[in-house]
Scaffold this motif. Structure first.
Motif, short mmCIF file in Angstrom:
data_model
loop_
_atom_site.label_atom_id
_atom_site.label_comp_id
_atom_site.label_asym_id
_atom_site.label_seq_id
_atom_site.Cartn_x
_atom_site.Cartn_y
_atom_site.Cartn_z
N SER A 160 19.27 -18.41 53.24
CA SER A 160 17.62 -17.67 53.84
C SER A 160 16.84 -18.57 54.83
O SER A 160 16.37 -17.82 55.92
N ARG A 172 13.56 -22.84 48.58
CA ARG A 172 13.90 -21.68 48.79
C ARG A 172 15.64 -21.52 49.24
O ARG A 172 16.23 -22.99 48.38
N SER A 173 15.82 -20.04 49.04
CA SER A 173 17.04 -20.39 48.60
C SER A 173 17.90 -21.18 50.16
O SER A 173 17.68 -20.99 51.52
N MET A 212 8.50 -15.34 50.32
CA MET A 212 10.61 -16.02 48.93
C MET A 212 9.64 -15.88 48.37
O MET A 212 8.90 -17.28 48.26
N THR A 213 10.58 -15.54 47.63
CA THR A 213 10.67 -16.03 45.69
C THR A 213 10.52 -17.08 45.95
O THR A 213 11.69 -18.12 46.32
N ASP A 214 10.36 -18.19 44.73
CA ASP A 214 10.48 -19.60 43.90
C ASP A 214 12.08 -19.72 43.54
O ASP A 214 11.64 -19.91 42.18
N LYS A 215 13.00 -19.64 44.28
CA LYS A 215 13.76 -19.04 43.45
C LYS A 215 14.43 -20.17 42.08
O LYS A 215 14.87 -20.19 41.27
N SER A 216 14.17 -21.67 42.48
CA SER A 216 15.00 -22.84 41.77
C SER A 216 14.34 -22.88 40.22
O SER A 216 14.38 -22.78 39.02
N THR A 264 19.62 -22.99 46.12
CA THR A 264 18.86 -23.59 46.40
C THR A 264 18.35 -24.60 47.46
O THR A 264 18.92 -25.57 47.09
#
Lengths: 350, 257
Positions: free
Chosen positions: B138, B134-135, A1-5, B92
């Motif tokens: 998800s 994380r989102s 999972m990408t580190d979105k924030s 997020t």
């Protein structure tokens, strides 16, 4: 999972600065585009002289005709497109938060048609200067109609929202086209083409300030509302238990968006899909948090409309393509894409 | 913050779902609301946290009439974990938990480092500190549930309302969630389904049947064969748990299926 924030926050400033630069470059570039070919050097000399009083050292590099076109026609038009684009995109982003649905947009929900009905109606009755007010009343009426239709008999879903928008759109534009047909081509009545497909040709120095100021005020207002907008997206229950007086803010936002839509439509007719396309793309760049979404949406909307209007000017030689055609060509496929791809879904998970 | 509900009634399109219910949560106790499906637990809670308007009775927070307290003021003291946590938009986890700080911040005030600390420690409390970036969309159902609890903790409430907080959770996280809630040491009112868990964690129970309080009291006084037969129409055996102060309840399948 990408580190979105982290990606989003880190990216936000970069995106904002890049968009600002792109906007300035786009304005400069599109100023040179139009029915009459004027060389970039003449264009920039005219702008420099007019804006900063810098006269080029050598003999006049441009003719009076060129100066008139650039300064009196093209520059106000490009300037207006910057703010109309910002306003349209902003309307979309706010509506999406207010009804908690990523498909809300003034055009799709028929709010623009309401505004255009209000405007044509007030022109028909002879309130020349009250057009903007008429458009505001029309867009409020359309907003009320759509919201009450879509929430009739239970929760508002995407399907109900889009269908209600379609009904309101069809009804209101039929009535306003009827009014325009009744009035014929008499003085003061603008064509069906103008109202239904939009145009920025009317931009003049003396009529662009009102919409520009309104867009600025609305933008500043909504830039301060990011926290409440975020909470709205989290749903009604969450918003209330987080202390937000939801129905109050929802009403305020709907009124402001209707006002803005009314003024935009009375200025340049209906330009569809901008409020759908821009927030959607911007969310994929900086995320859903309104703190980042709103400023980015405003800038991206400006850039989009500056280019859409430039294309409208030059696509066909010696003729204008209504700008709504350009935005619809870009927006309609994206609308379908959102429906299919992202599972915002026709009723399934909504 | 103490909660007192007096003679509360709630109607849902002419039908009375909650009928003159009185209950109380005070002295930082963990109070559970039990009862079969459709007994009015959620409706009662939703009218306490103001999503539904009661048709009669009063709700008092620290003795003050609910109607005299603004949403925002109440949200500084009371947090809610409800069953509604669907989201159409991609936030997020941290952004969601930060929403818990909303009632404490003014419109133009930006989040301070203290707010970020509160958010991080709330995430630690629910064991989700590695999920901050994380989102939210998800996550699994159970993870979402824990994030909602973290958001409520970030609100720094003095009263916590929970509507079936252990739904979607596995045994470990059911126990963990209720332990976290218990450890907060504040007033808690929770609608629960699991009678065993309620007996293990709660100080006081209210059992709701058809919108009315059937019985109330300490877990071992209330959770008896007779009450369970009357309220749920199920026979069972009850023994003291060997390893906790709770009860073990073993049910017989219903006679008529």
């Amino acid at each position: 999972m990408t580190d979105k924030s982290k990606v989003y926050t880190g990216r936000f400033r970069l995106v904002l600065v890049s968009l600002l630069i792109i906007l300035v470059l786009s304005i400069l570039f599109t100023l040179c585009l139009g029915a009459m070919k004027i060389s970039p050097s003449s264009t920039y000399n005219i702008i420099l002289e007019k804006l900063f009083g810098i006269t080029p050292g050598t003999d006049s590099l441009f003719t009076d005709a060129e100066m008139n076109i650039i300064w009196k026609i093209r520059f106000p038009r490009v300037l207006l497109s910057v703010f109309i684009g910002a306003g349209l995109a902003l309307c979309g982003a706010i509506m999406q938060a207010t009804v908690q649905n990523p498909m809300a947009e003034p055009y799709i929900l028929g709010i623009s048609s309401g505004a255009s009905l209000g405007a044509t109606f007030s022109i028909f009755l002879g309130f020349g200067s009250g057009t903007a007010f008429g458009a505001f009343v029309g867009s409020i009426a359309a907003t009320l109609a759509v919201i009450s239709l879509a929430s009739y008999g239970g929760r508002m879903t995407s399907v109900k929202l889009v269908l209600s928008g379609m009904v309101v759109n069809a009804l209101f534009s039929a009535i306003s086209n009827f009014i325009i047909s009744l009035a014929g081509d008499s003085e003061g009545t603008m064509s069906i083409k103008f109202w239904t497909m939009g145009s920025l040709t009317r931009a003049k120095w003396d009529n662009i300030w009102f919409p520009i100021i309104i867009v600025i005020i609305c933008s500043v207002f909504f830039l301060t509302q990011y926290r409440i907008l975020n909470t709205m997206l989290a749903g009604d229950e969450a918003a209330i238990t987080l202390g937000i007086n939801l129905s109050f803010y929802r009403k305020i936002y709907m009124v402001v968006v209707s006002l803005l839509t009314g003024i935009l439509v009375s200025t340049c007719g209906i330009i569809g899909f901008v409020g759908l396309i821009i927030p959607h793309i911007v969310r994929s760049l900086v995320g859903a948090d309104h703190r980042r979404l709103i400023p980015t949406t405003i800038l991206a909307g400006s850039i989009f409309l500056v280019w859409a209007d430039a294309i409208a000017r030059i696509l066909i030689t010696n003729a204008e393509v209504p700008i709504g055609i350009i935005t619809a060509l870009a927006g309609a496929p994206l609308f379908v894409y959102i429906l299919i791809k992202t599972g915002y879904g026709f009723g399934t998970n909504n | 913050m103490d909660l007192t509900v007096k003679d509360l009634s709630v109607k849902y399109s002419e039908k009375e779902i909650v009928k003159k219910v009185s209950l109380e949560t005070s002295d930082n106790s963990f109070v559970a609301l039990l009862g079969p499906n459709g007994s009015g637990k959620s409706t009662l809670l939703r009218s306490i946290y103001r999503v539904l308007k009661p048709s009669g009775g009063i709700i008092l927070f620290d003795g003050k009439d609910s109607e005299d307290i603004s949403n925002r003021k109440l949200a500084k003291e009371m947090a809610v974990v409800s069953q509604m946590n669907n989201l159409n938009f991609d936030f997020t986890v941290k952004e969601i938990v930060m929403m818990g700080r909303t009632p404490h911040l003014n419109i133009l005030q930006s989040e301070s480092s203290k707010d970020y600390e509160i958010v991080n420690s709330a995430l630690e409390d629910v064991g989700m500190e590695d999920y901050g970036n994380r989102s939210y969309t998800s996550l699994s159902g159970g993870e979402k549930q824990r994030i909602m609890l973290a958001r409520a903790i970030a609100q720094e409430p003095k009263l916590l309302i929970l509507d079936e907080p252990t739904n979607h959770l596995d045994v470990r996280f059911q126990l963990q969630t209720l332990s976290i809630v218990k450890k907060l040491g504040i007033n808690v009112l929770a609608a629960l389904h699991d009678l065993t868990l309620a007996s293990q964690f709660c100080d006081y129970l209210y059992i709701l049947k058809d919108g009315e309080i059937d019985s109330q009291g300490k877990p071992d006084q209330v959770l008896t064969k007779e009450v369970i037969k009357r309220v749920y129409d199920i026979e069972c055996e009850i023994v003291q748990a060997p390893n906790s102060k709770g009860l073990l309840i073993s049910y017989y399948p219903p006679q008529t299926v």
